[in-house]
Motif scaffolding. Structure first.
Motif, mmCIF file in Angstrom:
data_model
loop_
_atom_site.group_PDB
_atom_site.id
_atom_site.type_symbol
_atom_site.label_atom_id
_atom_site.label_comp_id
_atom_site.label_asym_id
_atom_site.label_seq_id
_atom_site.Cartn_x
_atom_site.Cartn_y
_atom_site.Cartn_z
ATOM 1 N N THR A 119 40.455 39.564 25.889
ATOM 2 C CA THR A 119 40.108 39.130 27.252
ATOM 3 C C THR A 119 39.044 37.983 27.308
ATOM 4 O O THR A 119 38.169 37.796 26.550
ATOM 5 C CB THR A 119 39.561 40.278 28.402
ATOM 6 O OG1 THR A 119 38.442 40.645 27.718
ATOM 7 C CG2 THR A 119 40.481 41.423 28.181
ATOM 8 N N LEU A 120 39.159 37.335 28.407
ATOM 9 C CA LEU A 120 38.092 36.163 28.425
ATOM 10 C C LEU A 120 36.728 36.672 28.622
ATOM 11 O O LEU A 120 35.845 36.141 27.943
ATOM 12 C CB LEU A 120 38.465 35.275 29.775
ATOM 13 C CG LEU A 120 39.423 34.093 29.665
ATOM 14 C CD1 LEU A 120 39.707 33.561 31.091
ATOM 15 C CD2 LEU A 120 38.562 33.189 28.613
ATOM 16 N N HIS A 121 36.453 37.809 29.337
ATOM 17 C CA HIS A 121 35.046 38.251 29.166
ATOM 18 C C HIS A 121 34.753 38.603 27.998
ATOM 19 O O HIS A 121 33.601 38.398 27.637
ATOM 20 C CB HIS A 121 34.970 39.569 30.252
ATOM 21 C CG HIS A 121 35.111 39.170 31.844
ATOM 22 N ND1 HIS A 121 36.266 38.622 32.372
ATOM 23 C CD2 HIS A 121 33.956 38.808 32.623
ATOM 24 C CE1 HIS A 121 35.844 38.437 33.675
ATOM 25 N NE2 HIS A 121 34.695 38.377 33.965
ATOM 26 N N ARG A 122 35.807 39.381 27.188
ATOM 27 C CA ARG A 122 35.032 39.743 25.788
ATOM 28 C C ARG A 122 34.878 38.595 24.861
ATOM 29 O O ARG A 122 34.033 38.397 24.227
ATOM 30 C CB ARG A 122 36.187 40.609 25.286
ATOM 31 C CG ARG A 122 35.922 41.132 24.017
ATOM 32 C CD ARG A 122 36.680 42.253 23.462
ATOM 33 N NE ARG A 122 36.585 43.394 24.254
ATOM 34 C CZ ARG A 122 35.464 44.386 24.516
ATOM 35 N NH1 ARG A 122 34.212 44.090 23.431
ATOM 36 N NH2 ARG A 122 35.523 45.417 25.110
ATOM 37 N N LEU A 123 36.034 37.626 24.872
ATOM 38 C CA LEU A 123 35.751 36.075 24.385
ATOM 39 C C LEU A 123 34.212 35.624 24.557
ATOM 40 O O LEU A 123 33.808 35.187 23.494
ATOM 41 C CB LEU A 123 36.957 35.478 24.369
ATOM 42 C CG LEU A 123 36.960 34.094 23.622
ATOM 43 C CD1 LEU A 123 37.336 34.308 22.477
ATOM 44 C CD2 LEU A 123 37.955 32.925 24.392
ATOM 45 N N LEU A 124 34.267 35.472 25.615
ATOM 46 C CA LEU A 124 32.894 34.774 26.111
ATOM 47 C C LEU A 124 31.565 35.696 25.866
ATOM 48 O O LEU A 124 30.486 35.263 26.448
ATOM 49 C CB LEU A 124 32.960 34.320 27.482
ATOM 50 C CG LEU A 124 34.025 33.224 27.772
ATOM 51 C CD1 LEU A 124 34.301 33.004 29.274
ATOM 52 C CD2 LEU A 124 33.797 31.865 27.052
#
Length: 733
Positions: A404-409
């Motif tokens: 997910t973008l949140h996890r990636l970031l």
């Protein structure tokens, strides 16, 4: 929690008074509590009381109004609609109260000694003549001071809670307010209740305004006018806008505040001067924006312009590109169509490329081919999507880990990120899927963390619903004509045999699809004119008709998607009906009621908030696998088999998921989708909504409702009408 038969909603309210013997469970976050209470006039038999209280201590006197629920195995429970607690007025109650751990330095033994010495005057002695406590064996000067300080703190908390309750604030919000401001809470409320809306999640302008009116604030008070203007723009952001015409802000805020527009105009000017609002001009009209949203769109435009202005591999020979395509085709055992081959060539040349198109046009094949080329070249590939389910779909189709973008970031909650300009991501090629779902602040954060020299592939269907959050990043980027873009339109032969896909394309083109029933079709429309008939048909389809004909599992394989939460065809009503049909209560099945919703073992549920500690995210689907009694816990098994435990006070993060909104389904796929279509949903019905719902299905779609409502939906495109700045910001200066 119990195998129960809930009380009738029309059951008369009763009153229960008694003493709190034990606190079985209490959530500081929400105030939810399960208490063992000895009713007045009884000497032995305690009863269970379920309700909400900001603070509860054994020994307190309880006064509750509510209804009894029958619980066959665990005794009757009193469900309190209203619950008040007072300090005990008996010696036994005082002993339990003081010995509960409420006061630092006083346990059961010291409570007994203090009461033996001072009796009913004990609390007055602690507060006003604490030096006398040193007459009790074991209490010296230090412990005596500790006892008084702890008692005064508890008294302050109690007073603040009473003040908040008198002004209609729920226990959960009262606790949030106290945790935020401490002993200053009452002072903050009296000085500027609108500060609550700025500082505390879950407290909005309307709640703060009610408090302001109750404490006698004037309608034209500066802090009230400022809060109303900012609320107008914040509410617009929740509807997807990143800015608003100044004239609309003046009109809406004046109506909200019940003042004239001239007063609002002065406040807007002051906020602009204080940089709390950003002014801008678009199409010769004056607009205003919240600075963080204006900044997000400016950041997106800056990064996309920089990427688009430099071709990544312009020096690569045509023969090299063609050779890479041929090698990728051979490794995947496929032949690209001309449109796909041209898209690959463009992606090889550009630093950034948008790939957009509807279902069945080959986006997945194209992405796989590009990934094969980059893998063969030894480049590090990073895949991401806005939701957990979308990331899992991307990972399955690409064969490479996707996050997910949140996890990636490395989101840490509260707007804090581990990856940013100062600590960029690592990788050579970044692929974002389901980009239509990504709002402006999240895209800005991602682009700021993109490493120098990286290539970016943005994949999404621009005709789906725009993001739930503010902005329409994908649509604006495409409409600007300043970001390289490949629009795939050719429906491939295998996909063209699916009426799901051909119907979706018809709807997207503004045409009502062929509704004639076909025996072997994967797309059906069942006519039903009244909301009652539609709801009844939906329940029958899920419970018996589709499982019998197609072998589908009612809970795992079939998903009801509806335009909205309210009304008889909204998620709440449909979830109630489907839960009753698919997972009814019985004496062997545990259940707990929370926030007005019963949760039972076997229920299908949806996570509605990102929870990084539990590692579950907004949009994750699961089933309640089991419940524990003492302590009370609900165990949910999510996709992939992982179980997560919830305490009762955490159940506001879950909602029943037999039916969910089409907005919540974005980025997901289901074997079978059922969509009620009714004029009851007229406000929400529009083309992108129906198109998005239909394209969530892999194998079967059934629309149930009024063909006139479907025609209305196909003709309307309201969701795409958003005030945003990104398209203009992407234009050359």
């Amino acid at each position: 929690m119990n195998p129960s038969h809930p009380a009738s909603p029309t059951a008369p309210l009763e009153r229960l008074k008694g003493t709190v013997e034990r606190v079985t469970f209490h959530s500081e976050d929400t105030g939810y509590c399960i208490l063992k209470v000895l009713p007045e006039g009884r000497t032995r038999q305690v009863v269970t009381v379920i309700g909400n209280a900001p603070h509860v201590v054994p020994g307190e006197q309880l006064d509750a109004t509510g209804t009894w629920e029958r619980a066959r195995d665990y005794g009757d429970q009193f469900k309190a609609a209203k619950l008040t607690l007072q300090r005990p007025d008996t010696l036994d109650g005082l002993e339990r109260y003081l010995g509960s751990g409420l006061i630092d330095g006083v346990g059961p033994a010291y409570a007994k000694r203090i009461l033996a010495k001072f009796g009913s005057a004990t609390l007055d002695i602690i507060e006003n003549e604490s030096v006398k406590l040193e007459q009790v064996e074991g209490i010296g000067s230090k412990r005596r001071q500790e006892i008084r300080a702890s008692w005064m703190k508890q008294k302050a908390v109690h007073a603040i809670m009473l003040f908040l309750h008198r002004h209609g604030i729920s226990p959960s919000r009262a606790l949030r307010i106290y945790k935020t401001y401490g002993d200053s809470a009452e002072g903050v409320l009296k000085a500027n209740p609108f500060q609550l809306a700025a500082d505390i999640h879950g407290v909005g302008f309307k709640t703060a305004d009610q408090i302001a009116m109750q404490i006698g604030m004037e309608k034209g008070a500066p802090q009230r006018l400022k809060a109303g203007v900012l609320h107008t723009l914040t509410e617009a952001a929740e509807r997807g806008h990143t800015c608003l015409p100044r004239a609309i802000v003046l009109e809406h805020a004046a109506h909200l505040l019940e003042v004239d527009q001239a007063a609002v105009a002065l406040v807007v000017d002051r906020l602009v001067e204080a940089t709390e609002l950003t002014p801008l001009i678009m199409a010769d009209a004056a607009f205003v924006a919240l600075p963080h949203l204006r900044g997000a769109e400016q950041s997106i435009a800056q990064h996309l312009k920089a990427l688009a202005s430099s071709e990544a591999e312009s020096e690569v020979a045509h023969e090299t590109i063609e050779g890479s395509i041929a090698q990728a085709e051979a490794s995947q055992k496929l032949t690209l169509a001309d449109s796909q081959r041209q898209a690959v060539r463009e992606a090889m040349r550009q630093r950034v490329l948008i790939i957009t198109g509807g279902p069945g046009v080959g986006k997945t094949t194209l992405v796989r081919t590009l990934l094969a080329i980059h893998q063969a070249a030894g480049r590090k590939i990073v895949l991401a999507a806005p939701t957990g389910r979308a990331a899992r779909r991307l990972q399955e189709s690409a064969g490479i880990e996707a996050k997910t973008l949140h996890r990636l970031l490395e989101s840490q909650g509260g707007g804090t990120w581990g990856r940013h300009r100062g600590r960029p991501l690592q990788g050579d090629v970044f692929v974002l899927d389901e980009v239509s779902m990504i709002d402006a602040p999240l895209m800005a954060q991602f682009l700021s963390a993109l490493p120098q020299g990286a290539k970016l592939l943005l994949v999404g269907d621009a005709d789906q619903l725009p993001s739930v959050g503010p902005g329409k990043v994908l649509q604006d980027a495409i409409a600007s004509s300043q970001v390289p873009c490949v629009k795939l339109t050719e429906i491939f032969r295998q996909a063209a045999s699916s009426r799901i896909i051909t119907s979706a394309h018809s709807i997207n083109g503004g045409q009502v699809p062929d509704l004639t029933p076909h025996r072997d079709s994967d797309f059906f429309f069942l006519e039903a004119t009244t909301p009652e008939a539609i709801a009844e048909t939906v329940v029958q389809l899920v419970k018996t008709r589709l499982p019998a004909k197609y072998g589908l599992d009612s809970i795992q394989d079939i998903q009801v998607l509806t335009p909205m939460n309210r009304n008889s065809l909204g998620t709440r009503a449909l979830n109630h009906a489907l839960q009753a049909a698919l997972n009814p209560p019985n004496e062997f099945k545990y259940e707990i009621e929370r926030f007005g919703t019963p949760f039972r073992v076997g229920d299908k549920v949806l996570q509605t908030l990102n929870d990084y500690e539990k590692d579950v995210f907004n949009g994750d689907l699961g089933v309640i696998a089991s419940m524990d009694l003492d302590p009370v816990k609900v165990h949910v098994r999510f996709d992939g088999g992982r179980e997560v435990a919830y305490e009762p006070g955490e159940l506001d993060a879950l909602q029943p998921a037999y039916a969910m909104t089409i907005h919540k389904s974005q980025g997901s796929e289901f074997p079978c989708v059922i969509i009620p279509v009714s004029t009851q949903h007229f406000v929400m019905l529009e083309r992108s909504l129906i198109y998005t719902g239909i394209t969530r299905a892999r194998k079967l779609v059934v629309l149930v409702g009024d063909s006139k409502a479907l025609k209305l939906a196909v003709q309307k495109q309201e969701s795409r009408k958003r005030w945003t700045c990104l398209r203009d910001l992407l234009q050359p200066v």
